[in-house]
Design a protein around this motif. Structure first.
Motif, short mmCIF file in Angstrom:
data_model
loop_
_atom_site.label_atom_id
_atom_site.label_comp_id
_atom_site.label_asym_id
_atom_site.label_seq_id
_atom_site.Cartn_x
_atom_site.Cartn_y
_atom_site.Cartn_z
N THR A 1 -61.28 -11.21 -35.68
CA THR A 1 -62.57 -10.51 -35.69
C THR A 1 -62.81 -9.83 -37.04
N PHE B 1 -50.68 -15.28 -31.47
CA PHE B 1 -49.44 -14.82 -32.11
C PHE B 1 -48.43 -14.47 -31.01
N GLU C 1 -55.91 -17.19 -34.44
CA GLU C 1 -56.78 -16.46 -33.52
C GLU C 1 -56.44 -16.88 -32.09
C1 LIG Z 1 -68.89 -1.16 -26.93
C2 LIG Z 1 -68.46 -1.11 -28.37
C3 LIG Z 1 -69.36 -0.75 -29.36
C4 LIG Z 1 -68.95 -0.68 -30.70
N1 LIG Z 1 -69.87 -0.35 -31.65
C5 LIG Z 1 -69.49 -0.26 -32.94
C6 LIG Z 1 -70.44 0.07 -33.96
O1 LIG Z 1 -71.62 0.24 -33.67
N2 LIG Z 1 -70.02 0.16 -35.25
C7 LIG Z 1 -68.71 -0.03 -35.60
O2 LIG Z 1 -68.36 0.10 -36.77
N3 LIG Z 1 -67.80 -0.37 -34.66
C8 LIG Z 1 -68.16 -0.48 -33.34
N4 LIG Z 1 -67.25 -0.82 -32.39
C9 LIG Z 1 -65.84 -1.02 -32.80
C10 LIG Z 1 -65.62 -2.40 -33.34
O3 LIG Z 1 -66.05 -3.37 -32.42
C11 LIG Z 1 -64.12 -2.55 -33.62
O4 LIG Z 1 -63.73 -1.54 -34.51
C12 LIG Z 1 -63.80 -3.90 -34.20
O5 LIG Z 1 -64.11 -4.93 -33.29
C13 LIG Z 1 -62.32 -3.96 -34.54
O6 LIG Z 1 -61.99 -5.26 -34.93
P1 LIG Z 1 -60.48 -5.74 -35.02
O7 LIG Z 1 -60.54 -7.12 -35.51
O8 LIG Z 1 -59.68 -4.75 -35.78
O9 LIG Z 1 -59.97 -5.65 -33.51
P2 LIG Z 1 -60.56 -6.41 -32.25
O10 LIG Z 1 -62.03 -6.32 -32.19
O11 LIG Z 1 -59.79 -5.88 -31.09
O12 LIG Z 1 -60.21 -7.91 -32.51
C14 LIG Z 1 -58.88 -8.36 -32.46
C15 LIG Z 1 -58.88 -9.83 -32.72
O13 LIG Z 1 -57.55 -10.28 -32.65
C16 LIG Z 1 -57.47 -11.34 -31.72
N5 LIG Z 1 -56.15 -11.26 -31.09
C17 LIG Z 1 -55.70 -10.32 -30.24
N6 LIG Z 1 -54.43 -10.60 -29.87
C18 LIG Z 1 -54.09 -11.73 -30.52
C19 LIG Z 1 -52.90 -12.53 -30.56
N7 LIG Z 1 -51.83 -12.23 -29.84
N8 LIG Z 1 -52.90 -13.61 -31.37
C20 LIG Z 1 -53.97 -13.95 -32.12
N9 LIG Z 1 -55.12 -13.24 -32.10
C21 LIG Z 1 -55.17 -12.15 -31.31
C22 LIG Z 1 -58.60 -11.12 -30.74
O14 LIG Z 1 -58.97 -12.31 -30.08
C23 LIG Z 1 -59.68 -10.62 -31.69
O15 LIG Z 1 -60.36 -11.65 -32.35
C24 LIG Z 1 -67.63 -0.95 -31.04
C25 LIG Z 1 -66.72 -1.35 -30.05
C26 LIG Z 1 -67.14 -1.44 -28.74
C27 LIG Z 1 -66.15 -1.87 -27.67
#
Ligand SMILES: Cc1cc2nc3c(=O)[nH]c(=O)nc-3n(C[C@H](O)[C@H](O)[C@H](O)COP(=O)(O)OP(=O)(O)OC[C@H]3O[C@@H](n4cnc5c(N)ncnc54)[C@H](O)[C@@H]3O)c2cc1C
Length: 533
Positions: free
Chosen positions: A54, A163, A74
């Protein structure tokens, strides 16, 4: 209300609620997914393996564009979610400055723009702010564009390849994905550096935190629905009810492409009596008609939204291993006040790209080298006290509108202190002069509030907060000083790497990232690559 929604929304809600229940009732798990080996790998095929797509795709695309051999693992299919991410336009520009998006692609990813945004607590005066978190970005479009950038730059995307674990060797990391990628077998990947972008629930983070419990939780529930008068305005933070069941409810609302999004959120700890997400969703539907002036029978829900956002005092997280670094939510570098992990990542992206590029370039991949990429940030640590001031402990006896009253006073004080003070705070960026000015003004103009705040947050919390406040001032001074120091050209590449990380730590740790300095050569990675592998 949610049952007509397509898909497995209720199942997902129950699954998330179960996780939240486990947190409150069971000691956290300590998985072992990382092991250390003494024998070197025979070959190292990749410079970087990013786990989690993501926010991971941002880093993967940037590094692939800079010539590094990058693979991205992913768990599912790499695609954004439907719900927009809100951010401020000035922050988004960094994606263009970093050459991850063209101006046209950035405009194409913007789904909504609204102004102004309201802040209001109970019967306090409404404050209106412009151009703060007023852009809704479509994650689907954004991630698709970045995916194409990544592939065009030679990156390798492995979808449906979760992973599973990794072993660290003296010369690299062997990463084990699930053995099934579609119908193909994915062999273990060997890489110089592993980047963990698997979010809050990353198994690597669970191991690194060794059973550490979150210090605070932000619970969020809401919907995007049609039938609510859209308007072009938003609410950044609004409350209209007193404390209920030891929770102060806050609301957020804004126009979205598919209707109007409304959230209810509240700050809690891990006390077993805290409400479940389903309890909160029930309260959300009870209160929504009063909040938005609609009848539930007149709205058509497009999607349900919910989340449990943990935050840890020990943040950002530094991994205890060489050759591994967390980014995005797994790094814990977002503010404990907001759930704006996307915004936090965008603010830190320039320095993270530069730092990781430099680390690969001069082979500074030890634990201590990589810990510099997620340094202590006093501007993040000081916000802990604010979260504590916005929540009531179970069993604590507070006046029903104490938190509302406190916030009305503090926000009004910030407004009189100048537009910049309030704006930077709302963008999750806290700076020493603005904070000091606000604290002094509140103390002088509302001295009666001080004992109330002290009783609510407790003397111990204040005592642990003060060093971070002093640190914020110190970092501000060091940041100013560092701009007058001579360039670091005489240092070895390794020493330069460390020096650059110190400078960034002072800059970002003192909240000077609100206006990114993309003209600074430090933040623009060179396209020249010297292969250190
Ligand atoms: C309702 C809601 C509203 C939000 N609104 C906002 C906003 O307006 N503005 C803002 O800045 N942020 C907002 N956020 C926060 C934002 O969505 C997150 O900060 C962001 O998605 C974080 O991304 P990330 O990739 O770090 O983690 P995640 O979004 O948790 O993504 C993790 C990724 O890793 C993958 N993954 C997980 N485990 C594994 C594994 N074992 N092997 C391989 N891949 C794996 C998942 O499939 C995913 O693609 C919101 C969140 C929510 C829930």
């Amino acid at each position: 209300m949610l049952s007509p929604l397509a898909g497995d929304v209720l199942t997902q809600l129950c699954r998330m609620d179960q996780r939240w229940f486990d947190w409150r009732h069971q000691p956290p798990q300590k998985p072992t997914v990382i092991t250390a080996e003494t024998s070197p790998l025979t070959t190292v095929d990749w410079d970087v393996v990013v786990c989690g797509g993501t926010l991971g795709i941002f880093m993967a695309a940037a590094l692939a564009q800079r010539g590094w051999r990058v693979a991205l693992l992913e768990r599912g299919i790499l695609c954004g979610r439907d719900q927009e991410w809100n951010i401020s336009r000035s922050e988004l520009q960094s994606l263009v400055a970093l050459e991850l998006l063209s101006v046209e692609e950035l405009e194409g990813a913007i789904a909504s723009e609204f102004n102004p945004n309201r802040i209001q607590f109970h019967q306090g005066e409404a404050l209106w702010v412009k151009d703060v978190l007023n852009i809704g970005v479509d994650p689907v479009t954004l991630l698709e564009t970045l995916k194409q950038r990544f592939l065009a730059a030679g990156g390798t995307l492995l979808e449906q390849a979760p992973f599973q674990g990794a072993s660290i060797h003296p010369n690299g990391v062997q990463v084990h994905g699930s053995q099934v990628h579609g119908s193909q077998v994915v062999p273990p990947l060997t890489t110089r550096l592993l980047i963990d972008a698997m979010g809050h629930f990353s198994p690597i983070v669970a191991q690194a935190r060794q059973g550490e419990q979150p210090d605070g939780i932000c619970l969020v529930v809401g919907t995007c629905a049609q039938g609510i008068p859209r308007g072009d305005q938003g609410d950044l933070m609004v409350s209209f009810t007193p404390l209920s069941n030891h929770c102060q409810y806050f609301w957020e609302a804004f126009p979205a492409r598919a209707g109007r999004t409304t959230y209810l959120f509240t700050y809690v700890d891990l006390h077993p009596q805290r409400p479940s997400l389903r309890d909160l969703m029930a309260d959300y539907f009870d209160l929504l008609p009063e909040y938005q002036g609609v009848s539930l029978s007149d709205i058509q829900i497009q999607r349900a939204l919910f989340g449990v956002f943990p935050s840890y005092r020990r943040s950002p997280l530094q991994f205890p291993w060489s050759r591994m670094v967390p980014i995005g939510d797994s790094s814990g570098s977002q503010s404990p006040l907001s759930f704006g992990g996307f915004g936090a990542m965008i603010r830190h992206l320039p320095r993270l790209i530069t730092g990781i590029h430099e680390a690969l370039d001069c082979d500074t991949l030890t634990q201590a080298d990589l810990a510099c990429l997620q340094p202590y940030q006093p501007n993040l640590s000081v916000t802990w006290l604010f979260q504590k001031a916005m929540r009531a402990e179970v069993g604590q006896s507070l006046a029903p509108n104490q938190i509302n009253h406190l916030l009305t006073t503090i926000f009004a004080t910030m407004t009189t202190a100048g537009e910049g003070v309030l704006q930077s705070f709302l963008r999750d960026v806290v700076q020493f002069p603005a904070l000091t000015q606000t604290l002094l003004q509140v103390t002088l103009q509302h001295p009666h509030l001080i004992p109330t705040i002290l009783t609510q947050v407790g003397g111990r919390a204040l005592a642990t907060w003060l060093p971070h406040y002093v640190g914020l001032g110190l970092y501000q001074g060091l940041d100013r000083l560092s701009t007058h120091l001579p360039a670091s050209a005489l240092l070895s590449p390794q020493a330069q790497y460390r020096w650059h990380r110190w400078r960034e730590a002072w800059q970002f740790g003192s909240g000077q990232d609100s206006e990114p300095s993309y003209g600074d050569p430090l933040l623009l990675p060179s396209r020249q690559r010297t292969d250190a592998s």
